[in-house]
Design a protein around this motif. Structure first.
Motif: not given
Length: 206
Positions: A183-206
């Protein structure tokens, strides 16, 4: 950012996170993306169904205002604001606007599970509360509202949101990592995780 055939799963709180909740729900319903029920969906359902699970007005005070308005015409948005921002809020008068939300959206939210479990990981809105691999009493409520860290290692890797005050946080013990809050609701971003590698994906939003 993710494989084209990736399976999209949300940790909940599809609603109350901006001015266009309707479009978010439309997307998930159209694409048949998976999601779990968060505390904001639960508050919205209770308010719409005129339940008594939560205090009157709690949902509107926690993001529900923008969610309701995402379903209204411009004229109705103006009328809604005139009532909501009056010196004293008349919640009974606001209910007619809440009831303008098409029932199909409420039924969709009511159908969301409290958790989604796979062979090696489990997705929930809030951290699991577990005793000896057994869910505690009232686990459904705690699946949506728990603000504490995961209590102990579960048999499956835990992925959850809700605790945005910690932002992204990984939990480990001597045996390794066993849970993550994305949960990155306090940041200007949406975060996901790739379950196989546990690598994070973060997309910034306005």
């Amino acid at each position: 950012l993710a494989p084209e055939d990736a399976q999209i799963i949300s940790c909940g709180d599809l609603v109350d996170r901006g001015e266009d909740t309707k479009s978010v729900l439309d997307l998930f319903m159209k694409e048949k993306y998976q999601a779990v029920r968060g505390n904001h969906e639960d508050m919205m359902i209770d308010c719409y169904r005129k339940g008594c699970k939560y205090e009157e007005g709690l949902w509107l005070l926690n993001g529900g205002v923008e969610t309701v308005k995402s379903f209204l015409s411009i004229k109705d948005k103006i009328r809604f604001d005139q009532i909501y921002y009056a010196e004293k809020i008349d919640f009974n008068s606001l209910d007619r606007f809440i009831q303008m939300i098409p029932k199909k959206y409420i039924k969709y939210l009511e159908g969301l599970p409290y958790f989604i479990s796979f062979d090696d990981f489990i997705v929930s809105h809030a951290p699991l509360i577990i005793k000896g691999n057994t869910f505690e009493k009232d686990f459904d409520f705690k699946f949506m509202w728990n603000r504490f860290p995961p209590m102990e290692r579960y048999t499956k890797y835990q992925i959850f949101g809700h605790n945005g005050h910690t932002s992204v946080r990984r939990y480990s013990d001597k045996a390794g990592e066993y849970a993550i809050c994305i949960d990155t609701c306090k940041e200007p971003s949406l975060t996901g995780i790739l379950t196989k590698t546990r690598k994070l994906i973060k997309i910034k939003h306005c």
